[in-house]
Enzyme design. Structure first.
Site, PDB file in Angstrom:
ATOM      1  N   TYR A 169      13.280 -32.252  44.777  1.00 19.28           N
ATOM      2  CA  TYR A 169      14.361 -32.651  45.474  1.00 19.28           C
ATOM      3  C   TYR A 169      14.301 -32.899  46.818  1.00 19.28           C
ATOM      4  O   TYR A 169      13.273 -32.801  47.406  1.00 19.28           O
ATOM      5  CB  TYR A 169      15.755 -31.793  45.083  1.00 19.28           C
ATOM      6  CG  TYR A 169      16.043 -31.969  43.618  1.00 19.28           C
ATOM      7  CD1 TYR A 169      16.439 -33.056  43.030  1.00 19.28           C
ATOM      8  CD2 TYR A 169      16.005 -30.759  42.792  1.00 19.28           C
ATOM      9  CE1 TYR A 169      16.846 -33.312  41.677  1.00 19.28           C
ATOM     10  CE2 TYR A 169      16.262 -30.791  41.314  1.00 19.28           C
ATOM     11  CZ  TYR A 169      16.503 -32.253  40.945  1.00 19.28           C
ATOM     12  OH  TYR A 169      16.751 -32.527  39.660  1.00 19.28           O
ATOM     13  N   ARG A 221      13.845 -21.387  47.427  1.00 22.21           N
ATOM     14  CA  ARG A 221      13.250 -21.783  46.391  1.00 22.21           C
ATOM     15  C   ARG A 221      12.350 -23.005  46.609  1.00 22.21           C
ATOM     16  O   ARG A 221      12.660 -24.021  47.291  1.00 22.21           O
ATOM     17  CB  ARG A 221      13.998 -22.292  44.992  1.00 22.21           C
ATOM     18  CG  ARG A 221      13.599 -22.158  43.784  1.00 22.21           C
ATOM     19  CD  ARG A 221      14.206 -22.487  42.770  1.00 22.21           C
ATOM     20  NE  ARG A 221      13.824 -21.815  41.233  1.00 22.21           N
ATOM     21  CZ  ARG A 221      13.955 -22.029  40.146  1.00 22.21           C
ATOM     22  NH1 ARG A 221      14.933 -22.894  39.953  1.00 22.21           N
ATOM     23  NH2 ARG A 221      13.494 -21.323  39.289  1.00 22.21           N
TER      24      ARG A 221
HETATM   25  C1  FMN Z   1      19.525 -26.906  31.859  1.00 24.62           C
HETATM   26  C2  FMN Z   1      18.620 -26.597  32.841  1.00 24.62           C
HETATM   27  C3  FMN Z   1      19.149 -26.758  34.130  1.00 24.62           C
HETATM   28  C4  FMN Z   1      18.606 -26.389  35.292  1.00 24.62           C
HETATM   29  N1  FMN Z   1      18.799 -26.852  36.617  1.00 24.62           N
HETATM   30  C5  FMN Z   1      18.402 -26.002  37.479  1.00 24.62           C
HETATM   31  C6  FMN Z   1      18.891 -26.315  39.060  1.00 24.62           C
HETATM   32  O1  FMN Z   1      20.163 -26.675  39.120  1.00 24.62           O
HETATM   33  N2  FMN Z   1      18.298 -25.741  39.913  1.00 24.62           N
HETATM   34  C7  FMN Z   1      17.040 -25.303  39.725  1.00 24.62           C
HETATM   35  O2  FMN Z   1      16.549 -24.786  41.027  1.00 24.62           O
HETATM   36  N3  FMN Z   1      16.506 -25.171  38.978  1.00 24.62           N
HETATM   37  C8  FMN Z   1      17.003 -25.718  37.629  1.00 24.62           C
HETATM   38  N4  FMN Z   1      16.465 -25.556  36.354  1.00 24.62           N
HETATM   39  C9  FMN Z   1      15.204 -24.895  36.123  1.00 24.62           C
HETATM   40  C10 FMN Z   1      15.361 -23.152  35.874  1.00 24.62           C
HETATM   41  O3  FMN Z   1      15.966 -22.771  37.150  1.00 24.62           O
HETATM   42  C11 FMN Z   1      14.236 -22.586  35.594  1.00 24.62           C
HETATM   43  O4  FMN Z   1      13.318 -22.492  36.483  1.00 24.62           O
HETATM   44  C12 FMN Z   1      13.494 -23.184  34.324  1.00 24.62           C
HETATM   45  O5  FMN Z   1      14.246 -23.217  33.372  1.00 24.62           O
HETATM   46  C13 FMN Z   1      12.189 -22.053  33.943  1.00 24.62           C
HETATM   47  O6  FMN Z   1      12.847 -20.787  33.568  1.00 24.62           O
HETATM   48  P1  FMN Z   1      13.071 -20.535  32.149  1.00 24.62           P
HETATM   49  O7  FMN Z   1      12.015 -20.770  31.310  1.00 24.62           O
HETATM   50  O8  FMN Z   1      13.616 -18.888  32.294  1.00 24.62           O
HETATM   51  O9  FMN Z   1      14.287 -21.295  31.543  1.00 24.62           O
HETATM   52  C14 FMN Z   1      17.275 -25.904  34.995  1.00 24.62           C
HETATM   53  C15 FMN Z   1      16.663 -25.784  33.829  1.00 24.62           C
HETATM   54  C16 FMN Z   1      17.462 -25.933  32.818  1.00 24.62           C
HETATM   55  C17 FMN Z   1      16.805 -25.621  31.377  1.00 24.62           C
END
Ligand code: FMN
Length: 362
Positions: A169, A221
């Site tokens: 972003y 982040r």
């Molecule tokens: C549905 C979805 C939406 C996400 N939206 C964001 C977001 O708005 N901002 C962000 O920094 N990361 C976003 N991510 C990334 C997550 O914060 C995270 O880094 C990523 O899912 C890996 O972690 P996990 O394996 O525990 O899901 C999103 C991930 C998913 C699955």
């Protein structure tokens, strides 16, 4: 497990444990940018275990919207909506942190005024839409937009904000040599590409000084590497972290799909990214590790690698009470049951289902 013990951030705020809900876009806000009741229910279900809950990203300027149903923070009119989010999260006992975001080249033409999307340079986003290079004055205004969104978060009663400098972003677009080909103060050399990320962090910190108490949490982040030839390397990230850690931030949050992932382009070769970031930062500046943490032993492993906090994204979609269950010694599901959406808003659930393999089981 140490992760269940409280942790005190650099600003003196104590969190009840070291589990964090990762920011996740819900696609389920109202069309005007306000939070929906479905989203509040989704947060309510997930705010009782973690120490800190980071919201879905909220755009700080109207031209930063990257998703349909994204919650907005670009106008004072959104303060009541933001207040509802903060209160819902806090009722569960978690600290409420608003993630502040601008899509830049990843913003969607159909979602922004006049289809006018901007970035550091004229570059195409991952949806194939061309952004135009923002003028220097526009970039100055974008820096201020993050600060104004911070003021709204403070007014709305949030415990903090997380600056979204990751996942390709706007802030990352300015830091990356792949997307930043500018020739003004905001681009060119690595040093100049640091200008925008540092200016945003400083503006957000100044807003805290003006409007909030020391308790207000500010995190940042970042994504450590990009695949493109002239994109971000781990060596670039080491420079970014060296500069950011001179500021009074409360945590750094690495964005990873897997906590086990290793560096691709780094002077030290292939090393675990979490371990390396931990080594690069001041001892008293905590890091949040994340990525494919589904079971207690994954969390412990990420912690052992150096993650002071562990963020859970998909695990909390599958198991809203993941933290409470693991604390009680109960087993947790690691795949999503398609017939039980776990209070995930229908639009978000549809989006998850349409991306095969995004969530195990769906
Ligand atoms: C549905 C979805 C939406 C996400 N939206 C964001 C977001 O708005 N901002 C962000 O920094 N990361 C976003 N991510 C990334 C997550 O914060 C995270 O880094 C990523 O899912 C890996 O972690 P996990 O394996 O525990 O899901 C999103 C991930 C998913 C699955």
């Amino acid at each position: 497990m140490t992760l269940f013990q409280p942790f005190t951030l650099p600003n003196g705020v104590s969190l009840r444990n070291r589990f964090v809900m990762a920011p996740m876009t819900t696609y389920a806000g109202l069309d005007n940018g306000d939070v929906s009741n479905e989203e509040l229910t989704y947060y309510r279900e997930r705010a009782n275990g973690v120490g800190m809950l980071i919201t879905a990203c909220a755009h700080v300027a109207a031209n930063g919207q990257a998703f349909p149903g994204q919650i907005a923070a670009h106008d004072d009119a959104f303060i009541p909506s933001l207040r509802r989010i903060a209160q819902t999260i806090q009722q569960g006992g978690a600290k409420a942190v608003l993630q502040i975001h601008h899509g830049g080249r990843q913003a969607r033409k159909a979602l922004v005024p006049n289809e006018d999307i901007v970035s550091a340079s004229a570059v195409v986003g991952s949806h194939g839409e061309l952004a135009r290079e923002a003028t220097t004055a526009e970039v100055d205004a974008l820096v201020d937009a993050y600060a104004q969104a911070t003021r709204r978060a403070i007014t709305a009663g949030f415990d903090g904000v997380e600056i979204h400098g990751a996942n390709t972003y706007l802030i990352q677009q300015f830091f990356s040599g792949f997307t930043n080909k500018r020739t003004d103060k905001y681009g060119g050399t690595l040093e100049k590409r640091l200008t925008f990320p540092l200016a945003v962090a400083e503006a957000v910190l100044n807003m805290k000084k003006a409007h909030a108490s020391e308790d207000f949490i500010i995190g940042y982040r970042f994504s450590p590497e990009e695949a493109e030839d002239d994109g971000i390397t781990m060596d670039d990230t080491a420079v970014l972290l060296a500069r950011l850690q001179q500021l009074p931030l409360d945590y750094m949050h690495i964005s990873l799909g897997d906590y086990r992932s290793t560096t691709h382009r780094y002077v030290k070769g292939e090393v675990n990214r979490i371990r390396e970031v931990r080594a690069l930062l001041r001892d008293d500046l905590p890091i949040i590790g994340v990525g494919s943490i589904y079971e207690a032993h994954d969390a412990e492993e990420a912690h052992a690698l150096g993650a002071d906090f562990v963020a859970l994204g998909r695990a909390l979609l599958i198991e809203p009470q993941w933290v409470e269950k693991v604390k009680a010694g109960e087993g947790v599901a690691t795949t999503m049951d398609a017939s039980n959406p776990q209070a995930i808003p229908p639009k978000m659930f549809d989006m998850l289902r349409s991306h095969a393999g995004w969530i195990p089981g769906l």
